[in-house]
Scaffold this motif. Structure first.
Motif: not given
Length: 164
Positions: A46-74
């Motif tokens: 756990y201490a090796a990571y700070h944050f991970y966010c999933s892509p907003g178009n993932g169809k089968y994301l493993e729960f729980p998940y956090t989506l990346c900001d969908p507005y910062s890139n096209p």
């Protein structure tokens, strides 16, 4: 989809822990190929990571998940932020807080390709494996939410080795 890996300032602590799995990648793969699920509280680093966010178009994301900001890139993005930790030392990255930052003038030989191959990136199950191409390398700082922050980044030498 854009995938991004960021190495963060060692003064930031990990947001990952067994009670906050939505910001953890589902798996960690060690250099020897051993894959550990984030629910394995005895072995997941756990201490090796700070944050991970999933892509907003993932169809089968493993729960729980956090989506990346969908507005910062096209296009949908996936972000992995890592911290100095012994698991990254095998790839030449800093292993303890403070290494590789202000006051540490050492030269680092980073195996970026091998690191990126070992990191978890989302793929819809049953689809043809994606061949990720790192088309560019961004070196530098990214200031998050603090408009008064000043950053300095110096690169004195840069070589890219492409194995045959």
């Amino acid at each position: 989809m854009r995938s991004k890996v960021e190495v963060l300032n060692p003064n930031i602590s990990s947001w990952y822990h067994p009670d906050h799995l939505g910001v953890c990648p589902p798996y960690h793969t060690f250099l020897n190929g051993t894959r550990v699920h984030r629910n394995d509280t005895a072995r997941f680093p756990y201490a090796a990571y700070h944050f991970y966010c999933s892509p907003g178009n993932g169809k089968y994301l493993e729960f729980p998940y956090t989506l990346c900001d969908p507005y910062s890139n096209p296009q949908p993005q996936e972000i992995m932020q890592i911290l100095p930790n012994p698991v990254w030392g095998e790839f030449g990255y800093p292993t303890t807080p403070g290494e590789g930052w202000i006051g540490d003038p050492r030269t680092w030989e980073l195996d970026v390709g091998r690191l990126s191959q070992s990191l978890y990136f989302y793929q819809d199950p049953g689809t043809t494996p994606v061949r990720r191409k790192w088309m560019s390398i961004d070196l530098g700082t990214e200031i998050f939410k603090d408009p008064d922050q000043v950053a300095e980044w110096t690169v004195c030498d840069f070589d890219i080795f492409v194995p045959k």
